[in-house]
Design an enzyme around this catalytic site. Structure first.
Site, PDB file in Angstrom:
ATOM      1  N   ALA A  68     -18.625  23.050   0.474  1.00  0.00           N
ATOM      2  CA  ALA A  68     -19.335  22.833   1.744  1.00  0.00           C
ATOM      3  C   ALA A  68     -20.814  22.539   1.486  1.00  0.00           C
ATOM      4  O   ALA A  68     -21.705  23.096   2.146  1.00  0.00           O
ATOM      5  CB  ALA A  68     -19.168  24.041   2.671  1.00  0.00           C
ATOM      6  N   HIS A 136     -29.335  29.941 -17.063  1.00  0.00           N
ATOM      7  CA  HIS A 136     -29.181  31.315 -16.592  1.00  0.00           C
ATOM      8  C   HIS A 136     -28.355  32.176 -17.549  1.00  0.00           C
ATOM      9  O   HIS A 136     -27.225  31.842 -17.861  1.00  0.00           O
ATOM     10  CB  HIS A 136     -28.456  31.241 -15.238  1.00  0.00           C
ATOM     11  CG  HIS A 136     -28.753  32.388 -14.346  1.00  0.00           C
ATOM     12  ND1 HIS A 136     -28.961  32.238 -12.995  1.00  0.00           N
ATOM     13  CD2 HIS A 136     -28.863  33.706 -14.594  1.00  0.00           C
ATOM     14  CE1 HIS A 136     -29.189  33.426 -12.458  1.00  0.00           C
ATOM     15  NE2 HIS A 136     -29.138  34.328 -13.414  1.00  0.00           N
TER      16      HIS A 136
HETATM   17  C1  5RP Z   1     -28.653  36.584 -10.766  1.00  0.00           C
HETATM   18  C2  5RP Z   1     -29.875  35.896 -10.254  1.00  0.00           C
HETATM   19  C3  5RP Z   1     -31.199  36.589 -10.363  1.00  0.00           C
HETATM   20  O1  5RP Z   1     -31.963  36.286  -9.234  1.00  0.00           O
HETATM   21  C4  5RP Z   1     -31.953  36.140 -11.619  1.00  0.00           C
HETATM   22  O2  5RP Z   1     -31.177  36.455 -12.760  1.00  0.00           O
HETATM   23  C5  5RP Z   1     -33.320  36.809 -11.733  1.00  0.00           C
HETATM   24  O3  5RP Z   1     -33.180  38.191 -11.748  1.00  0.00           O
HETATM   25  P1  5RP Z   1     -33.419  39.130 -13.046  1.00  0.00           P
HETATM   26  O4  5RP Z   1     -34.764  38.769 -13.609  1.00  0.00           O
HETATM   27  O5  5RP Z   1     -33.352  40.503 -12.487  1.00  0.00           O
HETATM   28  O6  5RP Z   1     -32.311  38.783 -14.023  1.00  0.00           O
HETATM   29  O7  5RP Z   1     -29.819  34.813  -9.711  1.00  0.00           O
HETATM   30  O8  5RP Z   1     -27.532  35.777 -10.637  1.00  0.00           O
HETATM   31 MG    MG Z   2     -31.308  34.526  -8.277  1.00  0.00          MG
END
Ligand code: 5RP
Ligand code: MG
Length: 218
Positions: A68, A136
């Site tokens: 979506a 990430h």
């Molecule tokens: C998790 C996220 C968090 O917002 C990102 O990882 C930042 O948080 P932290 O510094 O506590 O890891 O999107 O999926």
């Molecule tokens: Mg986040």
């Protein structure tokens, strides 16, 4: 390489506590994120409220959209977000719909890179107009012992060559920034390092000191 921006991720379970940290930290960061956890608890109001409290900041809706794309992008950008995240596992059609809706409202889509994705995916995102991705290390991966390594840095460099501006996140602390000194980073996203600190503003200053030491002044 230009100096990376600093993004505050608000992953609180309620807006009241998130806004308390916004009050403390908004003056120390460039970008404010309505985190996934906050948005699941508080809904669209999280984005609306951050827009009201931080009229001059870049606001991110970290929704990790999987389907979506058009409808959710319209909601996020109408609520005041500048950027919205789409998960890398989403079909290309979802990314494209979200991107088109973003462009109509002067917004941008960021692809969240977790788990399985390929450089061919990255080229496909770029070819439909995507210009940002978030590299990430997930919370759960971090908790199970995954650390940053040479393989991550090498993949970041290829993503930059493909033309994606990278934000980096996942347990980032001021001390960890040196690891990324050779990477073209658009923004470092910090959540817990700031929001669970006993002196959050002191930690924000430590982030900026590191950014200046490594990448220079703005
Ligand atoms: C998790 C996220 C968090 O917002 C990102 O990882 C930042 O948080 P932290 O510094 O506590 O890891 O999107 O999926
Ligand atoms: Mg986040």
């Amino acid at each position: 390489m230009s100096r990376p921006l600093l993004q505050l991720a608000l992953d609180h379970t309620d807006l009241h506590h998130a806004l308390r940290d916004v009050e403390l930290l908004a003056g120390h960061v460039d970008i404010v994120e309505a985190g996934t956890i906050l948005c699941l608890n508080e809904g669209l109001q999280a984005v609306r409220s951050l827009r009201t409290h931080c009229p001059d900041k870049i606001i991110v809706a970290d929704w990790k959209v999987a389907d979506a794309g058009e409808a959710l992008a319209q909601q996020a950008f109408s609520a005041g977000a500048n950027w919205m995240t789409v998960i890398c596992a989403a079909p290309l059609a979802t990314v494209e719909k979200a991107h088109q809706a973003a462009v109509q409202q002067n917004g941008e889509v960021q692809i969240e890179l977790f788990g399985n994705w390929t450089f061919d995916d990255a080229r496909a995102w770029h070819s439909i107009g995507i210009r940002q991705a978030i590299y990430h290390r997930g919370r759960d991966a971090q908790a199970s012992g995954q650390s940053w390594g040479e393989a991550d840095l090498a993949r970041m460099k290829v993503l930059s060559e493909i033309g994606l501006a990278l934000s980096v996140t996942g347990g980032i602390t001021p001390e960890s920034l040196t690891l990324f000194r050779d990477i073209n980073v658009k923004a470092f996203i910090a959540g817990r390092a700031l929001t669970t600190a006993s002196q959050p503003q002191q930690v924000a200053r430590a982030f900026h000191q590191q950014l200046t030491d490594i990448w220079g002044e703005y």
